[in-house]
Design a protein around this motif. Sequence first.
Motif, PDB file in Angstrom:
ATOM      1  N   GLY A 195      -1.653  -9.480  -7.771  1.00 28.74           N
ATOM      2  CA  GLY A 195      -0.732  -8.616  -8.498  1.00 28.74           C
ATOM      3  C   GLY A 195      -1.408  -7.512  -9.287  1.00 28.74           C
ATOM      4  N   LYS A 196      -2.631  -7.183  -8.955  1.00 29.48           N
ATOM      5  CA  LYS A 196      -3.360  -6.085  -9.614  1.00 29.48           C
ATOM      6  C   LYS A 196      -3.230  -4.823  -8.782  1.00 29.48           C
ATOM      7  CE  LYS A 196      -5.231  -9.074 -12.488  1.00 29.48           C
ATOM      8  NZ  LYS A 196      -4.916  -9.163 -13.861  1.00 29.48           N
ATOM      9  N   LEU A 197      -3.409  -3.675  -9.435  1.00 30.73           N
ATOM     10  CA  LEU A 197      -3.369  -2.391  -8.730  1.00 30.73           C
ATOM     11  C   LEU A 197      -4.786  -1.859  -8.554  1.00 30.73           C
ATOM     12  CD1 LEU A 197      -0.428  -0.559 -10.505  1.00 30.73           C
ATOM     13  CD2 LEU A 197      -0.430  -1.640  -8.264  1.00 30.73           C
ATOM     14  N   ILE A 198      -5.063  -1.331  -7.364  1.00 31.16           N
ATOM     15  CA  ILE A 198      -6.338  -0.682  -7.074  1.00 31.16           C
ATOM     16  C   ILE A 198      -6.034   0.700  -6.506  1.00 31.16           C
ATOM     17  CG2 ILE A 198      -8.436  -0.750  -5.689  1.00 31.16           C
ATOM     18  CD1 ILE A 198      -8.219  -3.789  -5.697  1.00 31.16           C
ATOM     19  N   LEU A 199      -6.656   1.717  -7.066  1.00 26.89           N
ATOM     20  CA  LEU A 199      -6.516   3.085  -6.579  1.00 26.89           C
ATOM     21  C   LEU A 199      -7.869   3.543  -6.084  1.00 26.89           C
ATOM     22  CD1 LEU A 199      -4.586   5.535  -6.334  1.00 26.89           C
ATOM     23  CD2 LEU A 199      -5.446   6.277  -8.551  1.00 26.89           C
ATOM     24  N   THR A 200      -7.953   3.903  -4.795  1.00 30.64           N
ATOM     25  CA  THR A 200      -9.226   4.351  -4.223  1.00 30.64           C
ATOM     26  C   THR A 200      -9.039   5.683  -3.512  1.00 30.64           C
ATOM     27  OG1 THR A 200      -8.797   3.050  -2.226  1.00 30.64           O
ATOM     28  CG2 THR A 200     -10.185   2.038  -3.894  1.00 30.64           C
ATOM     29  N   LYS A 201     -10.134   6.394  -3.379  1.00 34.90           N
ATOM     30  CA  LYS A 201     -10.119   7.691  -2.705  1.00 34.90           C
ATOM     31  C   LYS A 201     -10.467   7.503  -1.252  1.00 34.90           C
ATOM     32  CE  LYS A 201     -11.830  12.305  -3.457  1.00 34.90           C
ATOM     33  NZ  LYS A 201     -12.695  13.122  -4.252  1.00 34.90           N
ATOM     34  N   GLN A 230       0.826  -1.208   0.000  1.00 35.09           N
ATOM     35  CA  GLN A 230       0.000   0.000   0.000  1.00 35.09           C
ATOM     36  C   GLN A 230       0.859   1.257   0.000  1.00 35.09           C
ATOM     37  OE1 GLN A 230      -3.339   0.152   2.743  1.00 35.09           O
ATOM     38  NE2 GLN A 230      -3.010  -2.013   3.213  1.00 35.09           N
ATOM     39  N   ALA A 231       0.327   2.302  -0.625  1.00 36.62           N
ATOM     40  CA  ALA A 231       0.957   3.617  -0.606  1.00 36.62           C
ATOM     41  C   ALA A 231      -0.149   4.661  -0.677  1.00 36.62           C
ATOM     42  CB  ALA A 231       1.904   3.789  -1.791  1.00 36.62           C
ATOM     43  N   LEU A 232       0.127   5.839  -0.154  1.00 33.14           N
ATOM     44  CA  LEU A 232      -0.803   6.960  -0.255  1.00 33.14           C
ATOM     45  C   LEU A 232      -0.290   7.921  -1.310  1.00 33.14           C
ATOM     46  CD1 LEU A 232      -1.554   7.651   3.517  1.00 33.14           C
ATOM     47  CD2 LEU A 232      -2.884   6.300   1.889  1.00 33.14           C
ATOM     48  N   ILE A 233      -1.206   8.428  -2.113  1.00 34.81           N
ATOM     49  CA  ILE A 233      -0.870   9.377  -3.170  1.00 34.81           C
ATOM     50  C   ILE A 233      -1.729  10.616  -2.948  1.00 34.81           C
ATOM     51  CG2 ILE A 233      -0.886   9.797  -5.661  1.00 34.81           C
ATOM     52  CD1 ILE A 233      -0.585   6.744  -5.996  1.00 34.81           C
ATOM     53  N   ILE A 283      -6.402  12.583  -0.738  1.00 37.04           N
ATOM     54  CA  ILE A 283      -5.533  11.438  -0.499  1.00 37.04           C
ATOM     55  C   ILE A 283      -6.149  10.195  -1.134  1.00 37.04           C
ATOM     56  CG2 ILE A 283      -4.494   9.940   1.250  1.00 37.04           C
ATOM     57  CD1 ILE A 283      -4.463  12.345   3.126  1.00 37.04           C
ATOM     58  N   TYR A 284      -5.343   9.507  -1.924  1.00 32.25           N
ATOM     59  CA  TYR A 284      -5.752   8.277  -2.583  1.00 32.25           C
ATOM     60  C   TYR A 284      -4.893   7.137  -2.063  1.00 32.25           C
ATOM     61  CZ  TYR A 284      -8.041  11.414  -5.868  1.00 32.25           C
ATOM     62  OH  TYR A 284      -8.830  12.375  -6.423  1.00 32.25           O
ATOM     63  N   GLN A 285      -5.459   5.947  -2.026  1.00 34.20           N
ATOM     64  CA  GLN A 285      -4.724   4.776  -1.574  1.00 34.20           C
ATOM     65  C   GLN A 285      -4.454   3.877  -2.781  1.00 34.20           C
ATOM     66  OE1 GLN A 285      -6.906   1.978   0.808  1.00 34.20           O
ATOM     67  NE2 GLN A 285      -5.061   1.193   1.768  1.00 34.20           N
ATOM     68  N   LEU A 286      -3.176   3.552  -2.994  1.00 37.00           N
ATOM     69  CA  LEU A 286      -2.772   2.610  -4.016  1.00 37.00           C
ATOM     70  C   LEU A 286      -2.506   1.284  -3.320  1.00 37.00           C
ATOM     71  CD1 LEU A 286      -1.830   2.063  -6.983  1.00 37.00           C
ATOM     72  CD2 LEU A 286       0.471   2.544  -6.149  1.00 37.00           C
ATOM     73  N   ARG A 287      -3.134   0.218  -3.830  1.00 32.91           N
ATOM     74  CA  ARG A 287      -2.961  -1.084  -3.195  1.00 32.91           C
ATOM     75  C   ARG A 287      -2.617  -2.116  -4.249  1.00 32.91           C
ATOM     76  NH1 ARG A 287      -6.738  -5.154  -1.695  1.00 32.91           N
ATOM     77  NH2 ARG A 287      -8.450  -3.832  -2.364  1.00 32.91           N
ATOM     78  N   ILE A 288      -1.655  -2.993  -3.919  1.00 31.60           N
ATOM     79  CA  ILE A 288      -1.312  -4.125  -4.767  1.00 31.60           C
ATOM     80  C   ILE A 288      -2.024  -5.339  -4.177  1.00 31.60           C
ATOM     81  CG2 ILE A 288       0.526  -5.560  -5.720  1.00 31.60           C
ATOM     82  CD1 ILE A 288       2.457  -3.210  -5.212  1.00 31.60           C
ATOM     83  N   THR A 289      -2.870  -5.986  -4.960  1.00 29.82           N
ATOM     84  CA  THR A 289      -3.620  -7.141  -4.473  1.00 29.82           C
ATOM     85  C   THR A 289      -2.742  -8.392  -4.476  1.00 29.82           C
ATOM     86  OG1 THR A 289      -4.415  -7.842  -6.638  1.00 29.82           O
ATOM     87  CG2 THR A 289      -5.734  -6.177  -5.472  1.00 29.82           C
TER      88      THR A 289
END
Length: 58
Positions: A52-58, A34-37, A43-49
């Motif tokens: 191996g997929k990427l999910i970007l949520t607010k 996880q990382a915050l952008i 602030i958005y959260q980037l998550r690697i499942t």
Amino acid sequence: MTATRPSEFSRPATSVLARLPQHDATQLTRGGNQALIVLDEQIYQLRITRAGKLILTK
């Protein structure tokens, strides 16, 4: 045939893709998942499942 994998895309030096910044997701997450952008004070959260997929949520 349409390219479906990154390795199947041609990347000539003058292409649009070659001019875009590239960031390694594992470096953004510092080896975690996880990382915050921040964009315009949002602030958005980037998550690697696990898959191996990427999910970007607010």
